[in-house]
Design a protein around this motif. Structure first.
Motif, PDB file in Angstrom:
ATOM      1  N   ILE A  10      -8.569 -11.486  -5.029  1.00 35.70           N
ATOM      2  CA  ILE A  10      -9.201 -12.574  -4.293  1.00 35.70           C
ATOM      3  C   ILE A  10     -10.190 -11.970  -3.306  1.00 35.70           C
ATOM      4  CG2 ILE A  10      -8.826 -14.571  -2.808  1.00 35.70           C
ATOM      5  CD1 ILE A  10      -7.611 -14.795  -5.638  1.00 35.70           C
ATOM      6  N   VAL A  11     -11.431 -12.471  -3.320  1.00 30.71           N
ATOM      7  CA  VAL A  11     -12.494 -11.943  -2.453  1.00 30.71           C
ATOM      8  C   VAL A  11     -13.117 -13.112  -1.696  1.00 30.71           C
ATOM      9  CG1 VAL A  11     -14.537 -10.495  -2.330  1.00 30.71           C
ATOM     10  CG2 VAL A  11     -12.976 -10.254  -4.258  1.00 30.71           C
ATOM     11  N   GLU A  12     -12.799 -13.216  -0.415  1.00 32.66           N
ATOM     12  CA  GLU A  12     -13.298 -14.343   0.371  1.00 32.66           C
ATOM     13  C   GLU A  12     -14.805 -14.251   0.618  1.00 32.66           C
ATOM     14  OE1 GLU A  12     -11.911 -17.040   1.329  1.00 32.66           O
ATOM     15  OE2 GLU A  12      -9.777 -16.682   0.983  1.00 32.66           O
ATOM     16  N   ALA A  19      -4.163  -9.272  -6.371  1.00 36.56           N
ATOM     17  CA  ALA A  19      -4.216  -9.004  -4.933  1.00 36.56           C
ATOM     18  C   ALA A  19      -4.669 -10.269  -4.220  1.00 36.56           C
ATOM     19  CB  ALA A  19      -5.172  -7.854  -4.642  1.00 36.56           C
ATOM     20  N   ALA A  20      -3.732 -10.896  -3.473  1.00 38.71           N
ATOM     21  CA  ALA A  20      -4.013 -12.204  -2.873  1.00 38.71           C
ATOM     22  C   ALA A  20      -3.592 -12.246  -1.412  1.00 38.71           C
ATOM     23  CB  ALA A  20      -3.299 -13.297  -3.661  1.00 38.71           C
ATOM     24  N   ASN A  42      -7.074  -6.328  -0.123  1.00 35.64           N
ATOM     25  CA  ASN A  42      -7.075  -6.655  -1.559  1.00 35.64           C
ATOM     26  C   ASN A  42      -7.776  -5.569  -2.369  1.00 35.64           C
ATOM     27  OD1 ASN A  42      -5.668  -9.021  -1.141  1.00 35.64           O
ATOM     28  ND2 ASN A  42      -7.488 -10.319  -1.123  1.00 35.64           N
ATOM     29  N   LEU A  43      -8.869  -5.040  -1.815  1.00 32.93           N
ATOM     30  CA  LEU A  43      -9.578  -3.957  -2.499  1.00 32.93           C
ATOM     31  C   LEU A  43      -8.714  -2.700  -2.541  1.00 32.93           C
ATOM     32  CD1 LEU A  43     -12.098  -2.770  -3.812  1.00 32.93           C
ATOM     33  CD2 LEU A  43     -12.984  -2.298  -1.516  1.00 32.93           C
ATOM     34  N   LEU A  44      -8.098  -2.357  -1.412  1.00 29.15           N
ATOM     35  CA  LEU A  44      -7.260  -1.162  -1.342  1.00 29.15           C
ATOM     36  C   LEU A  44      -6.078  -1.257  -2.306  1.00 29.15           C
ATOM     37  CD1 LEU A  44      -6.441   1.523  -0.050  1.00 29.15           C
ATOM     38  CD2 LEU A  44      -5.318   0.218   1.783  1.00 29.15           C
ATOM     39  N   THR A  64       0.827  -1.215   0.000  1.00 29.97           N
ATOM     40  CA  THR A  64       0.000   0.000   0.000  1.00 29.97           C
ATOM     41  C   THR A  64       0.861   1.265   0.000  1.00 29.97           C
ATOM     42  OG1 THR A  64      -0.156   0.038   2.426  1.00 29.97           O
ATOM     43  CG2 THR A  64      -1.851  -1.188   1.224  1.00 29.97           C
ATOM     44  N   ASP A  65       2.170   1.111  -0.071  1.00 32.05           N
ATOM     45  CA  ASP A  65       3.099   2.245  -0.147  1.00 32.05           C
ATOM     46  C   ASP A  65       3.257   2.634  -1.615  1.00 32.05           C
ATOM     47  OD1 ASP A  65       5.232   3.984  -0.233  1.00 32.05           O
ATOM     48  OD2 ASP A  65       6.517   2.812   1.089  1.00 32.05           O
TER      49      ASP A  65
END
Length: 445
Positions: free
Chosen positions: A325-327, A299-300, A307-309, A281-282
């Motif tokens: 990936i969306v759990e 994004a995992a 993952n969204l961010l 996120t940097d």
């Protein structure tokens, strides 16, 4: 068939709903809210209790059950449940697991844990992501008939060359079948005169080379090929398995992992993947590493929120394609609504595999489409099928209208299904079927 499902979460609920029409289904869960919700939403018997308890399993009818599916979010609970069931029952047991050690042990030792069939959520998810990466612009990909046939789904935005054309005008590839359009939440079986509209999701079935060529005609210019630079964010087990799958395909990637110990472990096990130990996120780090020029970012991490961010940040700095990936399955539409190109839900992938395995008639392969509104099914045709030894234009009249024969394979050869094509016993047929008529179709064929 009587089927006992332990776990009323996303996986268990999906399986229960799919199987309830043709089977006697009982679901056990410790959460009273999930039990109540499933009781009112599906034609199943839902019981509150601990599914690893023999007493609860017997109350649910274990001794009369033909199959037990352990689908909770806890691997150990699923294994204990299967082992407990085998003490008093001959029911066929299926366990869902994430831990690769359990899966490897079961694979190498027949009958380990008293599990007859084991589904590895993380491996299935990694395979799904690897297929999507290999097809530019696709939002869903599945393979059939030993990889001879592929199903792919593409979303067509305003400005795409196919928008405004009829299906007949758009169908310029010999080895493809335009199976369906997903529009405004509905599934449309198109004919040649059906116009393609902005926002349509087009579902095609055909030879992989033709689908690959088709994908390049519908992909925006900035959508990358699979060979472009790929970055994985998150050294989770899913992230690790995605990197390993890419290595097997001779695709080198970079993997960003924040935890130093996990990064070191990954560096020791992934021979052809560059491991970067940093916080994804940097934004300054991402720009310094030229992540803005990456073709695809996956994004995992173990957090949907992160993952969204990460995906939104990647899009903001210029990454061409993002896969997340969306759990939590309820979040998947949100991810895509805010601009994430593809959201992959491991629970949905797992449910799909278990549903395929539990079909009354053996289905070679199955893929669920558009939140289970339709299914793509691979069947091996026998002598008694209404399709056998008849041209498709005749045999198709015996099936409901919401059925499309997408592909046929014979002796490892792809056959384009046309009206005069005669299907023979032993052929593998890939069908697109609306979910509400699957049972009718299976009984007809």
């Amino acid at each position: 068939m009587k089927i006992l499902i332990v776990g009323a979460g996303e996986v268990g609920s999906n399986i229960a709903t799919s199987l309830s029409e043709n089977h006697d289904v009982v679901v056990v869960d410790t959460d009273p809210e999930k039990v109540e919700q499933l009781t009112y939403s599906a034609d199943v018997l839902a019981i509150e209790g601990d599914g690893s308890s023999l007493d609860i399993l017997q109350q649910a009818g274990l001794e009369e059950a033909d199959m037990l599916i352990a689908s909770t979010d806890d691997d150990e609970t699923n294994l204990v449940t299967c082992g407990t069931a085998k003490t008093v029952s001959d029911a066929f047991t299926i366990a869902r697991v994430r831990n690769k050690t359990f899966f490897q042990t079961w694979t190498l030792s027949e009958g380990a844990f008293d599990v007859d069939f084991m589904v590895s959520t993380n491996l299935l998810t990694a395979d799904n992501v690897a297929r999507i990466i290999g097809l530019p612009a696709a939002v869903d990909v599945a393979t059939f008939a030993g990889d001879l046939v592929q199903m792919a789904e593409f979303e067509l935005t305003q400005g795409n060359d196919l928008v405004g054309q009829t299906v007949a005008e758009a169908d310029r590839f010999e080895s493809l079948t335009f199976a369906a359009l997903a529009r405004d939440g509905d599934i449309i079986i198109p004919d040649g005169d059906t116009f393609i509209e902005p926002g349509d999701r087009i579902i095609i079935i055909g030879e992989p080379t033709s689908i690959q060529a088709f994908s390049r005609t519908v992909a925006p210019p900035n959508i990358p090929d699979e060979s472009d630079d790929i970055v994985i964010v998150g050294g989770s087990d899913i992230g690790y398995n995605i990197a390993r799958r890419l290595e097997e395909q001779d695709i080198e990637s970079r993997l960003i992992e924040q935890d130093v110990d996990r990064a070191r472990e990954l560096a020791e096990t992934l021979q052809y993947t560059l491991i970067l130990n940093h916080d994804a996120t940097d934004s300054e780090f991402l720009l310094r590493e030229n992540i803005d020029q990456v073709g695809t970012l996956i994004a995992a991490t173990d957090s949907d929120e992160k993952n969204l961010l990460v995906s939104l940040l990647a899009k903001n700095i210029g990454v061409q394609r993002t896969v997340a990936i969306v759990e939590d399955g309820e979040y998947a539409p949100l991810f895509e609504a805010v601009g994430i190109d593809v959201a992959v839900n491991p629970r949905e992938v797992t449910a799909e595999e278990i549903i395929r395995f539990t079909q009354e008639r053996h289905i070679e392969n199955l893929s669920l489409i558009e939140d289970r509104q339709a299914e793509v099914i691979e069947l091996e045709i026998d002598e008694d099928s209404i399709l056998t030894n008849r041209p498709i234009k005749e045999s198709i009249t015996g099936l409901p209208s919401a059925v499309v024969i997408g592909a046929v394979t014979r002796d490892r050869e792809f056959i384009v299904p046309r009206g005069d094509t005669v299907i023979k016993s032993g052929d593998h047929v890939v069908l697109f079927v609306s979910t509400d008529i699957v049972s009718e179709v299976m009984n007809s064929i």
